[in-house]
Motif scaffolding. Structure first.
Motif, PDB file in Angstrom:
ATOM      1  N   ASN A 170       0.807  -1.232   0.000  1.00  0.00           N
ATOM      2  CA  ASN A 170       0.000   0.000   0.000  1.00  0.00           C
ATOM      3  C   ASN A 170       0.836   1.276   0.000  1.00  0.00           C
ATOM      4  N   ASN A 172     -10.585   2.338   0.466  1.00  0.00           N
ATOM      5  CA  ASN A 172     -11.061   1.052  -0.057  1.00  0.00           C
ATOM      6  C   ASN A 172     -11.364   0.147   1.136  1.00  0.00           C
ATOM      7  N   LYS A 183     -11.024  -2.793   1.582  1.00  0.00           N
ATOM      8  CA  LYS A 183     -10.023  -3.841   1.767  1.00  0.00           C
ATOM      9  C   LYS A 183      -8.760  -3.327   2.463  1.00  0.00           C
ATOM     10  N   LYS A 238      -6.954  -1.635   5.559  1.00  0.00           N
ATOM     11  CA  LYS A 238      -7.124  -1.361   6.991  1.00  0.00           C
ATOM     12  C   LYS A 238      -6.152  -0.258   7.407  1.00  0.00           C
ATOM     13  N   ASP A 296     -11.237   0.621   5.890  1.00  0.00           N
ATOM     14  CA  ASP A 296     -11.577  -0.015   7.168  1.00  0.00           C
ATOM     15  C   ASP A 296     -10.696   0.626   8.238  1.00  0.00           C
ATOM     16  N   ASP A 354      -2.885  -2.220   7.492  1.00  0.00           N
ATOM     17  CA  ASP A 354      -2.011  -2.044   6.335  1.00  0.00           C
ATOM     18  C   ASP A 354      -1.249  -0.727   6.372  1.00  0.00           C
TER      19      ASP A 354
END
Length: 278
Positions: free
Chosen positions: A136, A146, A148, A150, A171, A191
């Motif tokens: 990321n 997004n 997906k 975090k 998230d 992430d």
């Protein structure tokens, strides 16, 4: 005669009670300026886990960082002493409202916060960054927004507000402290971590393998200010703004930031983007 004496005693007691109530009401209505002037003490909020804004030497109990340095200089200009009161970024507004502290350095003004507390003029301008895993790193806010992805933040902080604003579909995982969010990033439970650059650079100096720092596009910056209790009497607010104007004019604000970044976090001025100013 006995009845008259009894009546007098009741009247005297009621008079004393009324006087006490009035004094109590006056005390509750005492302005911040009057409170600081009479006590000769400025109660300043400090946070244990927020280098280089705040740092406590556990051996000596001494506080260092942006906030304590600014607080000591402000208190000197007011002719008072500083009393440090521990808080968190999430609780600072409540602690101002409940009269636990008089002032809090390093707060980002928002319309919601401005309903509850007063803010000074700008202390400095901060830029939001992301520290992410390889998958990321380098992505824009739009790409990070997004479900997906975090993102870890310290709850109630300006980092929390920035992530919510710039990556609303992500998230977002909220932790009790900046350190807890960093641990989650290291453990792979999130992430990315969203942090202002003055917190991200020290974190990476301490934990270089935590992730890769990016200033996502579009660049999102925010004013950093000083929070005070909301009140009609603006004498304390005006005094702090006067001190702040002089600190900017003398170059003290930038000097305090850079010296603490290097002293407490090992971050040299060259680590900041060349076009970034405070």
């Amino acid at each position: 005669m006995r009845f008259m004496h009894h009546t007098i005693r009741i009247a005297a007691a009621m008079s004393l009670a009324a006087a006490g109530f009035t004094a109590s009401a006056q005390g509750a209505a005492q302005s911040g300026w009057d409170r600081v002037e009479h006590s000769k003490v400025l109660r300043v909020g400090v946070i244990a886990d927020a280098v280089p804004y705040f740092h406590k030497d556990l051996a000596t109990g001494k506080w260092d960082g942006f906030g304590p340095d600014f607080a000591q200089d402000l208190a000197k200009s007011l002719g008072v002493k500083v009393k440090y009161v521990e808080t968190t970024w999430g609780n600072a507004v409540l602690d101002l409202q409940s009269n636990k502290i008089d002032i809090m350095f390093g707060m980002a003004p928002t319309p919601e916060r401005a309903k509850a507390i007063d803010f000074t003029n700008t202390l400095f301008v901060n830029t939001y960054t992301t520290v992410c895993d390889k998958a990321n790193a380098g992505k824009s806010w739009a790409e990070l927004s997004n479900p997906k992805v975090k993102i870890g933040v310290d709850v109630g902080s300006s980092n929390d507000m920035a992530a919510t604003k710039m990556a609303p579909k992500a998230d977002i995982q909220r932790f009790d402290s900046q350190g807890a969010a960093t641990l989650a990033l290291q453990a792979g439970r999130v992430d990315c971590q969203v942090e202002v650059i003055t917190l991200a650079l020290p974190m990476l100096a301490k934990v270089p393998d935590a992730g890769t720092l990016t200033i996502p596009k579009p660049v999102f910056s925010n004013e950093v200010s000083i929070g005070l209790q909301k009140e009609a009497d603006h004498r304390l607010l005006n005094a702090v703004n006067a001190w702040l104007a002089k600190a900017h004019k003398d170059g003290e604000v930038k000097q305090v930031i850079m010296s603490n970044m290097q002293k407490l976090a090992g971050v040299k001025p060259s680590a900041f983007p060349a076009d970034m100013d405070f």
